[in-house]
Design a protein around this motif. Structure first.
Motif, PDB file in Angstrom:
ATOM      1  N   GLU A 138       0.811  -1.221   0.000  1.00 21.46           N
ATOM      2  CA  GLU A 138       0.000   0.000   0.000  1.00 21.46           C
ATOM      3  C   GLU A 138       0.845   1.271   0.000  1.00 21.46           C
ATOM      4  OE1 GLU A 138      -4.030   0.407   1.927  1.00 21.46           O
ATOM      5  OE2 GLU A 138      -2.801   1.564   3.348  1.00 21.46           O
ATOM      6  N   ASP A 139       1.950   1.282   0.731  1.00 20.99           N
ATOM      7  CA  ASP A 139       2.783   2.490   0.760  1.00 20.99           C
ATOM      8  C   ASP A 139       3.277   2.840  -0.630  1.00 20.99           C
ATOM      9  OD1 ASP A 139       2.401   2.751   3.460  1.00 20.99           O
ATOM     10  OD2 ASP A 139       4.346   1.903   4.034  1.00 20.99           O
ATOM     11  N   ARG A 140       3.687   1.839  -1.405  1.00 22.26           N
ATOM     12  CA  ARG A 140       4.149   2.102  -2.773  1.00 22.26           C
ATOM     13  C   ARG A 140       3.007   2.613  -3.643  1.00 22.26           C
ATOM     14  NH1 ARG A 140       6.780  -2.727  -1.685  1.00 22.26           N
ATOM     15  NH2 ARG A 140       5.285  -3.940  -2.912  1.00 22.26           N
ATOM     16  N   THR A 141       1.835   2.052  -3.441  1.00 27.28           N
ATOM     17  CA  THR A 141       0.673   2.496  -4.210  1.00 27.28           C
ATOM     18  C   THR A 141       0.351   3.952  -3.910  1.00 27.28           C
ATOM     19  OG1 THR A 141      -0.267   0.272  -4.268  1.00 27.28           O
ATOM     20  CG2 THR A 141      -1.781   2.109  -4.620  1.00 27.28           C
ATOM     21  N   ILE A 142       0.351   4.327  -2.647  1.00 26.03           N
ATOM     22  CA  ILE A 142       0.039   5.708  -2.277  1.00 26.03           C
ATOM     23  C   ILE A 142       1.098   6.662  -2.817  1.00 26.03           C
ATOM     24  CG2 ILE A 142      -0.198   7.287  -0.324  1.00 26.03           C
ATOM     25  CD1 ILE A 142      -1.487   4.971   1.225  1.00 26.03           C
ATOM     26  N   ALA A 143       2.361   6.259  -2.766  1.00 27.99           N
ATOM     27  CA  ALA A 143       3.419   7.104  -3.333  1.00 27.99           C
ATOM     28  C   ALA A 143       3.208   7.311  -4.827  1.00 27.99           C
ATOM     29  CB  ALA A 143       4.789   6.475  -3.064  1.00 27.99           C
ATOM     30  N   ALA A 144       2.763   6.269  -5.531  1.00 27.42           N
ATOM     31  CA  ALA A 144       2.505   6.388  -6.968  1.00 27.42           C
ATOM     32  C   ALA A 144       1.307   7.295  -7.244  1.00 27.42           C
ATOM     33  CB  ALA A 144       2.282   5.006  -7.570  1.00 27.42           C
ATOM     34  N   ILE A 145       0.276   7.231  -6.394  1.00 25.09           N
ATOM     35  CA  ILE A 145      -0.872   8.132  -6.534  1.00 25.09           C
ATOM     36  C   ILE A 145      -0.423   9.577  -6.380  1.00 25.09           C
ATOM     37  CG2 ILE A 145      -3.003   8.909  -5.396  1.00 25.09           C
ATOM     38  CD1 ILE A 145      -3.558   5.951  -4.737  1.00 25.09           C
ATOM     39  N   ILE A 146       0.374   9.843  -5.360  1.00 21.90           N
ATOM     40  CA  ILE A 146       0.850  11.211  -5.129  1.00 21.90           C
ATOM     41  C   ILE A 146       1.687  11.689  -6.310  1.00 21.90           C
ATOM     42  CG2 ILE A 146       2.363  12.615  -3.675  1.00 21.90           C
ATOM     43  CD1 ILE A 146       1.434  10.864  -1.301  1.00 21.90           C
ATOM     44  N   ALA A 147       2.531  10.816  -6.842  1.00 14.60           N
ATOM     45  CA  ALA A 147       3.370  11.204  -7.991  1.00 14.60           C
ATOM     46  C   ALA A 147       2.513  11.525  -9.207  1.00 14.60           C
ATOM     47  CB  ALA A 147       4.363  10.085  -8.306  1.00 14.60           C
ATOM     48  N   SER A 148       1.512  10.698  -9.479  1.00 10.48           N
ATOM     49  CA  SER A 148       0.643  10.925 -10.630  1.00 10.48           C
ATOM     50  C   SER A 148      -0.145  12.218 -10.477  1.00 10.48           C
ATOM     51  CB  SER A 148      -0.314   9.738 -10.800  1.00 10.48           C
ATOM     52  OG  SER A 148      -1.195   9.946 -11.887  1.00 10.48           O
ATOM     53  N   MET A 149      -0.709  12.446  -9.293  1.00 11.49           N
ATOM     54  CA  MET A 149      -1.506  13.653  -9.078  1.00 11.49           C
ATOM     55  C   MET A 149      -0.626  14.899  -9.067  1.00 11.49           C
ATOM     56  SD  MET A 149      -4.399  12.369  -6.327  1.00 11.49           S
ATOM     57  CE  MET A 149      -5.532  13.725  -6.701  1.00 11.49           C
ATOM     58  N   THR A 150       0.614  14.770  -8.626  1.00 10.68           N
ATOM     59  CA  THR A 150       1.542  15.901  -8.674  1.00 10.68           C
ATOM     60  C   THR A 150       1.858  16.268 -10.113  1.00 10.68           C
ATOM     61  OG1 THR A 150       2.521  15.310  -6.533  1.00 10.68           O
ATOM     62  CG2 THR A 150       3.818  16.728  -7.980  1.00 10.68           C
ATOM     63  N   ARG A 151       2.097  15.273 -10.956  1.00 13.92           N
ATOM     64  CA  ARG A 151       2.362  15.567 -12.373  1.00 13.92           C
ATOM     65  C   ARG A 151       1.157  16.246 -13.016  1.00 13.92           C
ATOM     66  NH1 ARG A 151       4.816  10.364 -11.981  1.00 13.92           N
ATOM     67  NH2 ARG A 151       2.926   9.365 -12.806  1.00 13.92           N
ATOM     68  N   GLU A 152      -0.032  15.738 -12.706  1.00 19.87           N
ATOM     69  CA  GLU A 152      -1.244  16.362 -13.239  1.00 19.87           C
ATOM     70  C   GLU A 152      -1.344  17.811 -12.772  1.00 19.87           C
ATOM     71  OE1 GLU A 152      -6.012  15.351 -13.361  1.00 19.87           O
ATOM     72  OE2 GLU A 152      -4.958  15.290 -11.441  1.00 19.87           O
ATOM     73  N   SER A 153      -1.069  18.053 -11.498  1.00 18.08           N
ATOM     74  CA  SER A 153      -1.145  19.403 -10.950  1.00 18.08           C
ATOM     75  C   SER A 153      -0.135  20.330 -11.605  1.00 18.08           C
ATOM     76  CB  SER A 153      -0.911  19.370  -9.434  1.00 18.08           C
ATOM     77  OG  SER A 153      -1.957  18.703  -8.769  1.00 18.08           O
ATOM     78  N   GLU A 154       1.042  19.821 -11.892  1.00 14.33           N
ATOM     79  CA  GLU A 154       2.060  20.646 -12.546  1.00 14.33           C
ATOM     80  C   GLU A 154       1.644  21.016 -13.964  1.00 14.33           C
ATOM     81  OE1 GLU A 154       5.427  18.124 -12.062  1.00 14.33           O
ATOM     82  OE2 GLU A 154       5.953  18.941 -10.081  1.00 14.33           O
ATOM     83  N   THR A 155       1.010  20.079 -14.662  1.00 10.14           N
ATOM     84  CA  THR A 155       0.500  20.386 -16.006  1.00 10.14           C
ATOM     85  C   THR A 155      -0.555  21.484 -15.948  1.00 10.14           C
ATOM     86  OG1 THR A 155       0.901  18.126 -16.770  1.00 10.14           O
ATOM     87  CG2 THR A 155      -0.701  19.428 -18.015  1.00 10.14           C
ATOM     88  N   VAL A 156      -1.466  21.377 -14.985  1.00  8.29           N
ATOM     89  CA  VAL A 156      -2.536  22.370 -14.842  1.00  8.29           C
ATOM     90  C   VAL A 156      -1.963  23.715 -14.407  1.00  8.29           C
ATOM     91  CG1 VAL A 156      -4.620  22.951 -13.551  1.00  8.29           C
ATOM     92  CG2 VAL A 156      -4.283  20.619 -14.384  1.00  8.29           C
TER      93      VAL A 156
END
Length: 366
Positions: free
Chosen positions: A21-39
């Motif tokens: 789960e920790d790896r999954t949550i880290a991947a979620i944060i990374a994906s949402m951070t990239r999306e936020s940077e694009t926006v």
């Protein structure tokens, strides 16, 4: 109800996290951070990674009902009292889109002046947040499933707004067909293409579980004033107005008070009412929602520019802003506990606008 209740009592070990789960949550944060940077690059300003576009920014009060029975009289609701409250209504996507892209909605509630033991990281603050959304369940059961969906959302961030509007429209049509056949909403289709109902006429849900003092529950807010009920089921035609939902909220609040009942649904057993699967609707026939408090939002200007700057850029609404008695539970909530804080940090750092937790409503501009 008496102290000898049919409700499940909270206990250590009620959650069952996966080993990865920790790896999954880290991947979620990374994906949402990239999306936020694009926006942020598109807007020249960082916005929330979800529920970015606000449609109503409101001040009011939350009053706990007198004489609640023991299973309901937990945490904040253990005794009667009235608290200042802030409410932020918003669209679902983590970007600023025209309201013709109608997706799921959010209602974030910040209760002020709340005493008691807080979750780690929120010590010293006197606020309790409830982060709610349209629909009683989340489209994904857990963090791993949400990660797969998030990667699809991230990939679609750069798509033209017209494409997003078409997807939302198609989802609404498909959702109507599913509803006509089954009598139920499809959580995924509703997430992508929620009907354009008036934001103040909607009900909003925690969707996933939380600890409720000695018990386990879900939380929801239901509109109850006659003026709000009169709007139920009516769709707003965005037409050429990119901010139709905000204009509808502002027009309503100029003439009417809004009132919501805050209700809790207590868990009776983990088989029918799981905490690790947020996509399972808890049957109300087994345990109905019961009112614990009333939120009153008086007549006001629901969207002044100074208030917008404060509530959109300075404030942060998070599941982790909580009493220990209301700790969020389950895979999806554990992901939210981590992700909301990390993404808020990205937003506040980029905008050079340090986050603050208000102690009084006077700190929030009118």
């Amino acid at each position: 109800m008496t102290t000898d209740t049919p409700y499940l009592r909270y206990r250590d070990g009620i959650e069952t996290p996966r080993d990865d789960e920790d790896r999954t949550i880290a991947a979620i944060i990374a994906s949402m951070t990239r999306e936020s940077e694009t926006v942020a690059a598109r807007h020249g300003h960082a916005v929330r990674a979800s529920h970015a576009k606000s449609s109503g920014l409101l001040k009011g009060t939350l009053t706990v009902l007198d004489g609640l029975p023991e299973p309901l009289a937990q945490g904040l609701f253990a005794g009667s009292g009235t608290y200042p409250v802030l409410v932020r209504l918003a669209q679902g996507p983590g970007e600023i889109l025209s309201d013709r892209v109608s997706t799921h909605r959010g209602m974030a509630i910040k209760v002020l002046g709340v005493a008691g033991e807080k979750l780690p990281g929120h010590e010293g603050h006197a606020t309790q947040d409830f982060v709610l959304a349209t629909g009683p369940v989340f489209p994904n059961p857990d963090a791993a499933s949400f990660l797969r969906s998030m990667r699809g959302l991230e990939a679609g961030t750069s798509a033209p707004e017209g494409v997003k509007a078409a997807v939302a429209g198609a989802a609404r049509l498909a959702g109507s067909a599913v509803r006509a056949v089954t009598g139920k909403d499809s959580p995924l289709l509703d997430f992508l293409g929620h009907p354009p109902f008036h934001p103040l006429a909607e009900s909003y849900h925690s969707q996933a579980a939380l600890r409720y003092g000695a018990y386990v529950a879900k939380v929801a807010a239901f509109p109850v004033s006659p003026a709000q009920r009169a709007l139920a089921g009516r769709e707003i035609d965005a037409g050429e107005d990119p901010d139709a939902f905000r204009h509808a909220v502002v027009a309503y609040c100029r003439e009417h008070a809004a009132e919501f009942e805050l209700r809790v649904q207590l868990c009776t057993d983990l088989a029918r009412m799981p905490v690790e699967d947020a996509s399972v609707e808890w049957p109300e026939a087994v345990s109905p929602y019961r009112t614990v408090a009333r939120i009153v939002l008086p007549v006001q200007d629901a969207y002044g520019p100074a208030r917008q700057a404060y509530m959109d850029d300075v404030l942060s609404f998070r599941p982790a802003h909580s009493l220990a008695a209301f700790r969020p539970l389950g895979s999806l909530m554990r992901a939210r506990l981590e992700a909301y804080g990390a993404l808020s940090g990205v937003r506040h750092t980029r905008n050079a606008a340090p986050a603050r937790e208000p102690r009084t409503l006077d700190e929030v501009p009118d």
